[in-house]
Scaffold this active site. Structure first.
Site, PDB file in Angstrom:
ATOM      1  N   ASP A  34       0.873  -1.163   0.000  1.00 41.31           N
ATOM      2  CA  ASP A  34       0.000   0.000   0.000  1.00 41.31           C
ATOM      3  C   ASP A  34       0.919   1.224   0.000  1.00 41.31           C
ATOM      4  O   ASP A  34       2.109   1.123   0.313  1.00 41.31           O
ATOM      5  CB  ASP A  34      -0.890  -0.038   1.245  1.00 41.31           C
ATOM      6  CG  ASP A  34      -1.697   1.221   1.431  1.00 41.31           C
ATOM      7  OD1 ASP A  34      -2.349   1.667   0.468  1.00 41.31           O
ATOM      8  OD2 ASP A  34      -1.659   1.779   2.543  1.00 41.31           O
ATOM      9  N   ASP A  36      -0.108   5.082   1.036  1.00 43.78           N
ATOM     10  CA  ASP A  36      -0.285   6.034   2.129  1.00 43.78           C
ATOM     11  C   ASP A  36      -0.129   5.354   3.484  1.00 43.78           C
ATOM     12  O   ASP A  36      -0.775   4.342   3.765  1.00 43.78           O
ATOM     13  CB  ASP A  36      -1.666   6.685   2.047  1.00 43.78           C
ATOM     14  CG  ASP A  36      -1.838   7.532   0.801  1.00 43.78           C
ATOM     15  OD1 ASP A  36      -0.831   8.060   0.292  1.00 43.78           O
ATOM     16  OD2 ASP A  36      -2.981   7.662   0.320  1.00 43.78           O
TER      17      ASP A  36
END
Length: 270
Positions: A34, A36
């Protein structure tokens, strides 16, 4: 308090249980990141407004409960453009967003190992412009660190407006995920699709590095040989604690200095 509970409820960031033991050796693996609060140490959609327009950062909070998230981010970018902020200002703000040096070290070290062979896949609910601007600033596009980047499409108009769209268009076929993925993307489906596209790689282990509640769906697709590296005190840790059903090994981290050690643990050889 066990590790799952501490990952959610402890107010101490430096918890005493550090598990950096090498993982079983494999010949090849896929590490899925991922973006963020996982690879990066901030949230792109919030960051640009915190830097450029506090008024819109407040509106972000106010609108989030009532709008589809990607649509809301697209609307706020239109408002940012109306305020007179330029493409250059937006790109400069993104270049200031931090990726911790320890995270960069860990990724680059693992990618440099010949055994195990490691491919990296970036799977994010951010957008192409945000991610590529930040990765380019940190030298992660040339040569490319990630075999693929899957995220929401975005591009600048001639006037400097950053136009953002859902990865799954609202007027097309929709995903059928029942785990709770946002309408714009099912990360579990995207992980499965990547694995199907690269089935000839025969990855012996899948590793997922994530933090948010929308990372829960893909880690449910992992098996007993796989690993989730989960950031403490965030939505993914909360869902694992509350909902369970995770078959893979789970290791927790708070800061990038811990994530670096966990990435090095993936480089164990027989």
């Amino acid at each position: 308090m066990d590790a799952r509970t501490r990952a959610v409820h402890s107010i101490v960031l430096e918890d005493p249980e550090l598990d950096f033991a090498p993982l079983p050796p494999v010949k090849s693996q896929l590490v899925v990141f991922d973006f963020d609060w996982s690879l990066a140490d901030q949230d792109t959609d919030r960051w640009v407004h915190e830097v450029l327009s506090p008024r819109l950062r407040i509106e972000f909070v106010e609108r989030k409960p009532t709008m589809q998230f990607t649509d809301m981010c697209a609307y706020l970018l239109e408002e940012l453009h109306k305020e007179g902020h330029t493409r250059q200002e937006l790109e400069d703000a993104l270049r200031q967003m931090p990726i911790h040096p320890a995270m960069l070290r860990g990724v680059r070290w693992l990618g440099a190992q010949s055994v195990p062979h490691t491919d990296f896949f970036l799977l994010s609910n951010s957008n192409e412009v945000y991610i590529r601007t930040i990765l380019g600033h940190h030298g992660m596009l040339d040569p490319p660190v990630f075999r693929e980047i899957v995220t929401n499409p975005a591009s600048f108009t001639e006037s400097g407006l950053l136009q953002l769209r859902r990865r799954i268009a609202p007027d097309g076929p929709q995903h059928t995920c029942t785990v709770g993925c946002s309408a714009n993307m099912c990360k579990g489906d995207e992980l499965d699709a990547f694995r199907a596209r690269h089935a000839d790689e025969h990855y012996e282990r899948i590793v997922y590095v994530g933090d948010g509640g929308n990372d829960y769906c893909p880690i449910l697709r992992l098996g007993p040989n796989d690993v989730a590296l989960v950031r403490r005190h965030r939505g993914l840790a909360q869902r694992i604690l509350n909902e369970g059903n995770v078959r893979c090994t789970v290791r927790y981290w708070s800061g990038a200095w811990e994530a670096e050690q966990l990435l090095r643990a993936l480089g164990a050889t027989a």
